[in-house]
Write an enzyme that holds these catalytic residues in place. Sequence first.
Site: not given
Length: 173
Positions: A83, A89-90, A92, A94, A96, A98
Site C-alpha cells: 500500500q 491504505g498505508q 504506517v 514506512h 512495507h 504484506h
Amino acid sequence: MSIIYFGQFVVTRQVFYKSRYSYALVNVKPLLPGHVLVCPYRVVPRMKDLTTEEIADLFVTVQKVSEVVENVYKGQSLNIAIQDGPLAGQSVPHVHCHIIPRRLNDLQNVDDVYQLLNSKDADIELSFQQLKSINTVGFSSPDLQDLERTPRTEEEMWAEAEMLQAKMSKASL
C-alpha cells in the site's frame, strides 16, 4: 542487536529475517495465520523514495520469505501487497510489503483480504497502543462482519519470530 524501526515503532524482537537492506517481521494483528511484513531498514514512506539497491533487495527478500511462510503455514497461494501511500491504505509511513498465505476457504470471498487490509482495524498505531494493555488473545480467521482483531502479545510475536527465524535459516535460499 541493533534497534530496528517500523515507522516510529521499535520492532527488533519481532524480526525473523534480515538482508542487507531489508528485514521481515511478524505482524501484531495478522489478517490470517502467517501474515508477515517485509520492510526496508531505511524508514521512507513511498516506494519512489527507495534506491535501486533497496528495491532489488526488498523484492528478493519478499521472494525468500514468501517461500518459507507459504511452506510453514501450508499456504496454497499468497497475497503479496504494498500500500504505497495513505490514499492506498498505508497505515504506517514506512514502505512495507504484506505477505499473506492463503488457503481454500480461509475467507468467505477470496478478495475479502483487500477489505481487511484497508479496514480501520488495520491501523497499526492503534494496534501498538492496544498491545501495551493486552495480556491474552485468541487467533482465528477474521470475519468481515466483526473486524475486532485483538493485537497479539509481545511474547506471542516473539515466539513466532523465533520459529520463523529457525525455518529461514534451514531453508535453501
